[in-house]
Design a protein around this motif. Sequence first.
Motif, PDB file in Angstrom:
ATOM      1  N   PRO A  87       0.796  -1.235   0.000  1.00 20.95           N
ATOM      2  CA  PRO A  87       0.000   0.000   0.000  1.00 20.95           C
ATOM      3  C   PRO A  87       0.827   1.282   0.000  1.00 20.95           C
ATOM      4  CG  PRO A  87      -0.033  -1.029   2.156  1.00 20.95           C
ATOM      5  CD  PRO A  87       0.713  -1.962   1.266  1.00 20.95           C
ATOM      6  N   HIS A  88       1.956   1.308   0.682  1.00 19.00           N
ATOM      7  CA  HIS A  88       2.730   2.548   0.777  1.00 19.00           C
ATOM      8  C   HIS A  88       3.961   2.457  -0.110  1.00 19.00           C
ATOM      9  CE1 HIS A  88       0.621   2.422   4.793  1.00 19.00           C
ATOM     10  NE2 HIS A  88       0.133   3.489   4.197  1.00 19.00           N
ATOM     11  N   ASP A  89       4.115   3.455  -0.969  1.00 15.17           N
ATOM     12  CA  ASP A  89       5.192   3.390  -1.941  1.00 15.17           C
ATOM     13  C   ASP A  89       6.563   3.602  -1.318  1.00 15.17           C
ATOM     14  OD1 ASP A  89       3.367   2.901  -3.827  1.00 15.17           O
ATOM     15  OD2 ASP A  89       3.131   4.984  -4.462  1.00 15.17           O
ATOM     16  N   ALA A  90       6.607   4.265  -0.165  1.00 19.18           N
ATOM     17  CA  ALA A  90       7.907   4.619   0.390  1.00 19.18           C
ATOM     18  C   ALA A  90       8.488   3.514   1.269  1.00 19.18           C
ATOM     19  CB  ALA A  90       7.787   5.909   1.195  1.00 19.18           C
ATOM     20  N   VAL A  91       7.685   2.500   1.592  1.00 22.83           N
ATOM     21  CA  VAL A  91       8.146   1.480   2.528  1.00 22.83           C
ATOM     22  C   VAL A  91       8.398   0.180   1.766  1.00 22.83           C
ATOM     23  CG1 VAL A  91       7.572   0.255   4.640  1.00 22.83           C
ATOM     24  CG2 VAL A  91       6.718   2.557   4.283  1.00 22.83           C
ATOM     25  N   THR A 135      -8.808  -6.952   5.222  1.00 26.29           N
ATOM     26  CA  THR A 135      -7.432  -6.584   4.904  1.00 26.29           C
ATOM     27  C   THR A 135      -6.616  -6.627   6.185  1.00 26.29           C
ATOM     28  OG1 THR A 135      -8.340  -5.111   3.256  1.00 26.29           O
ATOM     29  CG2 THR A 135      -6.028  -4.850   3.801  1.00 26.29           C
ATOM     30  N   LEU A 136      -5.507  -7.311   6.110  1.00 24.85           N
ATOM     31  CA  LEU A 136      -4.647  -7.433   7.282  1.00 24.85           C
ATOM     32  C   LEU A 136      -3.319  -6.763   6.953  1.00 24.85           C
ATOM     33  CD1 LEU A 136      -4.747  -8.903  10.046  1.00 24.85           C
ATOM     34  CD2 LEU A 136      -3.588 -10.794   8.951  1.00 24.85           C
ATOM     35  N   ASP A 137      -3.005  -5.691   7.667  1.00 27.79           N
ATOM     36  CA  ASP A 137      -1.741  -4.993   7.447  1.00 27.79           C
ATOM     37  C   ASP A 137      -0.741  -5.390   8.516  1.00 27.79           C
ATOM     38  OD1 ASP A 137      -2.304  -3.669   5.177  1.00 27.79           O
ATOM     39  OD2 ASP A 137      -3.009  -1.834   6.139  1.00 27.79           O
ATOM     40  N   ILE A 138       0.420  -5.800   8.057  1.00 26.01           N
ATOM     41  CA  ILE A 138       1.445  -6.266   8.991  1.00 26.01           C
ATOM     42  C   ILE A 138       2.726  -5.486   8.719  1.00 26.01           C
ATOM     43  CG2 ILE A 138       2.728  -8.267   9.788  1.00 26.01           C
ATOM     44  CD1 ILE A 138       0.575 -10.012   8.636  1.00 26.01           C
ATOM     45  N   VAL A 139       3.413  -5.121   9.782  1.00 23.37           N
ATOM     46  CA  VAL A 139       4.663  -4.371   9.641  1.00 23.37           C
ATOM     47  C   VAL A 139       5.781  -5.125  10.352  1.00 23.37           C
ATOM     48  CG1 VAL A 139       5.838  -2.221  10.144  1.00 23.37           C
ATOM     49  CG2 VAL A 139       3.423  -2.190   9.595  1.00 23.37           C
ATOM     50  N   ASP A 140       6.902  -5.239   9.695  1.00 24.93           N
ATOM     51  CA  ASP A 140       8.088  -5.818  10.328  1.00 24.93           C
ATOM     52  C   ASP A 140       9.146  -4.727  10.409  1.00 24.93           C
ATOM     53  OD1 ASP A 140       9.681  -7.737  11.477  1.00 24.93           O
ATOM     54  OD2 ASP A 140      10.540  -8.381   9.572  1.00 24.93           O
ATOM     55  N   ARG A 171      16.895  -5.581   9.182  1.00 28.34           N
ATOM     56  CA  ARG A 171      17.667  -4.334   9.188  1.00 28.34           C
ATOM     57  C   ARG A 171      16.826  -3.148   8.769  1.00 28.34           C
ATOM     58  NH1 ARG A 171      22.768  -4.919   9.621  1.00 28.34           N
ATOM     59  NH2 ARG A 171      23.489  -7.040   9.915  1.00 28.34           N
ATOM     60  N   GLN A 172      15.727  -3.402   8.141  1.00 28.47           N
ATOM     61  CA  GLN A 172      14.921  -2.318   7.589  1.00 28.47           C
ATOM     62  C   GLN A 172      13.448  -2.547   7.917  1.00 28.47           C
ATOM     63  OE1 GLN A 172      14.752   0.449   6.351  1.00 28.47           O
ATOM     64  NE2 GLN A 172      16.880   0.914   5.926  1.00 28.47           N
ATOM     65  N   ILE A 173      12.720  -1.484   7.909  1.00 29.07           N
ATOM     66  CA  ILE A 173      11.286  -1.626   8.100  1.00 29.07           C
ATOM     67  C   ILE A 173      10.670  -2.168   6.804  1.00 29.07           C
ATOM     68  CG2 ILE A 173      10.753   0.732   7.346  1.00 29.07           C
ATOM     69  CD1 ILE A 173       8.744   0.650   9.758  1.00 29.07           C
ATOM     70  N   SER A 174       9.639  -2.967   6.935  1.00 32.90           N
ATOM     71  CA  SER A 174       8.966  -3.472   5.735  1.00 32.90           C
ATOM     72  C   SER A 174       7.510  -3.769   6.081  1.00 32.90           C
ATOM     73  CB  SER A 174       9.652  -4.727   5.217  1.00 32.90           C
ATOM     74  OG  SER A 174       9.625  -5.726   6.197  1.00 32.90           O
ATOM     75  N   GLU A 175       6.704  -3.850   5.048  1.00 30.33           N
ATOM     76  CA  GLU A 175       5.265  -3.988   5.245  1.00 30.33           C
ATOM     77  C   GLU A 175       4.714  -5.105   4.382  1.00 30.33           C
ATOM     78  OE1 GLU A 175       3.007   0.171   6.229  1.00 30.33           O
ATOM     79  OE2 GLU A 175       3.266  -0.460   4.179  1.00 30.33           O
ATOM     80  N   LEU A 176       3.569  -5.625   4.779  1.00 33.39           N
ATOM     81  CA  LEU A 176       2.903  -6.617   3.956  1.00 33.39           C
ATOM     82  C   LEU A 176       1.401  -6.443   4.144  1.00 33.39           C
ATOM     83  CD1 LEU A 176       3.783  -9.010   2.167  1.00 33.39           C
ATOM     84  CD2 LEU A 176       3.204 -10.484   4.061  1.00 33.39           C
ATOM     85  N   ARG A 177       0.661  -6.563   3.040  1.00 31.95           N
ATOM     86  CA  ARG A 177      -0.792  -6.469   3.141  1.00 31.95           C
ATOM     87  C   ARG A 177      -1.386  -7.778   2.653  1.00 31.95           C
ATOM     88  NH1 ARG A 177      -4.356  -1.425   1.341  1.00 31.95           N
ATOM     89  NH2 ARG A 177      -3.861  -0.895   3.481  1.00 31.95           N
ATOM     90  N   LEU A 178      -2.272  -8.321   3.486  1.00 32.46           N
ATOM     91  CA  LEU A 178      -2.849  -9.621   3.222  1.00 32.46           C
ATOM     92  C   LEU A 178      -4.351  -9.440   3.057  1.00 32.46           C
ATOM     93  CD1 LEU A 178      -1.076 -12.127   3.375  1.00 32.46           C
ATOM     94  CD2 LEU A 178      -1.947 -12.548   5.640  1.00 32.46           C
ATOM     95  N   LEU A 179      -4.920 -10.055   2.037  1.00 25.00           N
ATOM     96  CA  LEU A 179      -6.368  -9.995   1.860  1.00 25.00           C
ATOM     97  C   LEU A 179      -6.959 -11.360   2.172  1.00 25.00           C
ATOM     98  CD1 LEU A 179      -6.696  -7.971  -1.441  1.00 25.00           C
ATOM     99  CD2 LEU A 179      -6.835  -7.147   0.897  1.00 25.00           C
TER     100      LEU A 179
END
Lengths: 347, 489
Positions: free
Chosen positions: B79-83, B128-133, B106-114
Motif C-alpha cells: 500500500p505505501h510506496d515509500a516502505v 485486509t490485514l496490514d502487517i509491519v516488520d 535491518r529495515q522496516i517493511s510492510e505486507l498487506r494480506l487480503l
Amino acid sequence: MTESFRRPAAFQVDDPRVVVAEQQLVLSDSSEQALVATDSRIADAIANRSRHWRWGTLFWSACSGLVLLALGIAVTNFVEELFARTPALGVVGLGLAALAGLALLALIVREIFGLIRLGTIDSLRHRALTTIGNDDRDEGRAVVTDLLSLTRRMPQLARARHRLETHLTDIIDGRDRVQLAERELMEPLDTEARRLVLSAAKRVSLVTAVSPRAAIDMLFVLINALALIRKLSVLYGGRPGTIGVLRLFRQVISHLAMTGGVAVTDSLLQQIIGHGVAARLSARLGEGMLNGILTARLGILTIDVTRPLPFAALPRPALNDLVGILLRPEGREAGDLGRSEPGKPEK
Amino acid sequence: MTLISQIVEQARLAARALAEFGGGLFNPTVRLGITGLSRAGKTVFITALVHGLMRGGRFPVFEPLASGRIAAVRLAPQPHDAVPRFDYENHARTLVDERRWPESTRQISELRLLIDYQSQNGALRTLTLDIVDYPGEWLLDLPLLGKSYEQWSAECIAQGRHGARSGLAGSWLAHLVTIDPLAPADEGVAIEAARLFTAYLQACRDERYAMSLLPPGRFLMPGDLAGSPALTFAPLELPEGAEPPHGSLSVMMRRRYDSYREVVVQPFFREHFARLDRQIVLVDTLAALNAGPDAVRDLQGALVSILDCFRIGRGGMFSALFRPRASKILFAATKADHLHHSAHDRLEAILAQMVAGAIAQAGFEGAEVDVIALAAVRATREGHVRGEGGTLPSIIGFPAPDETAGGETFDGRSEVAVFPGDLPADAGALFEPGSHAFRGLTAGCGHDTDFRFVRFRPPQLEQISEGLPALPHIRLDRAMQFLFGDRLQ
C-alpha cells in the motif's frame, strides 16, 4: 534455587533412555494458571443435583421394596397353588415367573446403565465448563477423550471424530480443545436437535388447535414432551430408560424454574404478540400456538440438560428463532433449517 | 515548543484516523502490530502466519479456517510506496527449504494480506490485514520520546555503573570522565564518545548477558542513518543546575539528541505504532533466562518502558475517530518449542509476572488481554528421558550448528534430546530486586547453569491430513483466533 530443581541435560537421540513421544504424554505436573479467565457468557445454569440423603427417596425406595416383596409372595403363592392343582400347570407357571423375573432384572440393569450414562454426560458437561474456565490442558484432553468414547456409536460423526483424533497429540490448551470438540462434534447434533424440537412444537400446536377436549391436549402435550426429552437425550448420546426420562424431566422442570424468569424478558414480547394475533383469529388456534411455544421452550431447556458440552463456541438455539419459524406459513421452514444457524447466542 | 509540537502530532494522528475510519467502513482493515525486541521472533512469526494462512495450515483452534469459511488468502500490492515490501518469499524459502532462521531485520517493511471469507450469516467479505516488520532495536527508542537529554544521560550513566553492565561499560565510562561537557563543541570528541558508547551497547547484547534496555535503538541497527550527525551523540555527565554556555559540547549533544527524537523516532512511532487495532507482543523470555537474573530484570524494564508508550484500550465511537487504540493485546512468550509442553504454564506465568503492570493497565482501559506460550514455527518434537532422578520431560530436535549444552558442541546434523531445566513454580521470585534466584551465563560459571535453552534448526514440513504440507507450530492458531478471529465472524 532449591534442590528440587533438576539440572539441564542433553542426550543423543539414539540413547536408549530417550523415549520419543508418539502418543499423548500424561505428566503429573500440576499446572499453574496465571490468568484465570472468566468467561461471562458461560453461566452454569444447570442445577447441581443434590447428592445428599433425602427422606422422600428413602420413602419411595422402601415402598417399592415392599411392593416387590408383596409381588414376590403373591407369585410364589400362586405357583404353589398351581402345583397343588396340577403339577404340569405348576411347571408352566414357574417357567413364566422365572421369565418375568429375568426380564425385570434386565430392565433394571438397563435402567441403571442408562442412569449411569446420564450421570456421565452430566459430569462431562461440568468438567467441560470447569475446563473452559481454568484452561487446564490435561483436563481438556481428558474431557475430549471421554467425549470421543461417548460419541463412538454415532455414525454421522465419523469424519468429525477422525478430524478431532488427529489433533489429540497437538499442543492445544484446555479451553481451545473443548471448544474445538464442540464445533466438530456438536454442530450436526445441534441441527438435528433443533429439527426435533421444532417438529414436536408444530405437532403440539396442531393437535391442540383441533382437539375437542382440554384433557386430551394436556395428555398429548405431556406424552409429546416426554418423547421429545427421550429423543433429544438419545441424540446427544444418552440411553435413558423410563426412570432416566423421568429424571431428565425433573431436571428440565427445575431448570425451567431457574431460568424461566430470565428467559421471559427476552421473548415475552414475541410470545404475547404471536399468541395475541393467533388468539384474535381463533381461541383454539391461539391456545395451540401457546402450547407449541411452551414445547419449544421445553425442548431448548432439554438440550441444555442432555448436551454433553455447554454452549461455548456455538450459539445456543434461541426461542425466538424457533418461534419465528413456528409462526410462519407452512413450507418455509425447510430452507430456514438448512441454513447454518446464524442466531445470536441467547444470554 | 514541545507542547505545540505535541498538539500538532496529535492532530495529525487524529486526521489520519478519521480518514481511515471512513475507508474502513467499506473495506474493513485490521492493523496488526507485531511488537518485539530484536531476536524475539517477529520475522518468523510473520512468515509463519502468512505461510499458514495462504497454504491453509493445520489450525484447528482458528475457527474461520478450521470450519472452512476462509475461501482464499492472497498477498495484496504494497500500500505505501515509500516502505519496502516484507520479503515473504525469501523468508519462507530460507525457513522451509534451507532450514535456517531468517537474518535479523535491518529495515522496516510492510505486507498487506487480503482474506476472502464468508461471514457466519453467509455474506462474502474481504478483510485486509496490514502487517509491519521492523528491527526490534528501534522499539527501544519509544521511551525516549518522553525523556529529556539530561534525564537520559543520567539514566544511562547510572545503568552503566551498576550490576552486570559495569564490566562492559569500562572503556566508555573511562572516556566519559575525560570529557568536559562545558568545553566548546568538538566533533572528534563527539565521534569518539558515540563510538565507545555504541561498542558498550553492542557488548551488552552478547548471549551471555542478553541485556535488552539499550536505547537508542539506531545505534545498534542504524538502517540508512549510519554516520549521520543525528546518531553521533552520547550521554554526558552534566553538572547540576549550571546552564551550559552557548556552543559548548553539551549543547551540541542535546541538540542532536532532540533532532534524533524528532527526525527518527517520532515519524517511526507515528507511522507504525500510534494506530494499531490489534497487538501482539513477542517476548523472548528464554534468552533472558539463559543469561541470568540481571537480564530478566533488564528485559522487564525494557518491556515496561515500551508498553507505557502504547495506546491500549477499547475505544468508543469518539475515541475510535480521534485516538485509535489497540483493543486486544496478546503477550506471547516465543520459542515455546524449546520447552516441554508441561512447562508452558510456568513460562506463561513468568511472562505474565514480567508484564503485570501493562496487563493491569490494559484491563483497566478495557482491552482484552491474553498471555500464551507460542512457537510460530515448532522446531522440536517431545519425548522424555529416563534418568537417575526420574523421568525428564525433554524436547528433541536438531540444534543449530555451534550451539553448546552440557559441555558438548553440536554440528547441526545430529538430533539430540534436551532437558532444559525446570522453570520455577513461583514466577515472582525471579523479579525480586537483588535476588540471585538462579545462575545464568552471566555468572560466568561456564556450563553449570540452571537453564540451558538450545537453539534448534527449523523443522521439516509436516504432512497434514488434507492439503499441502505445513509448518508445525504451537498455539499459532490460538494467537490468530485471539487477534483477528472475531473480525472474521
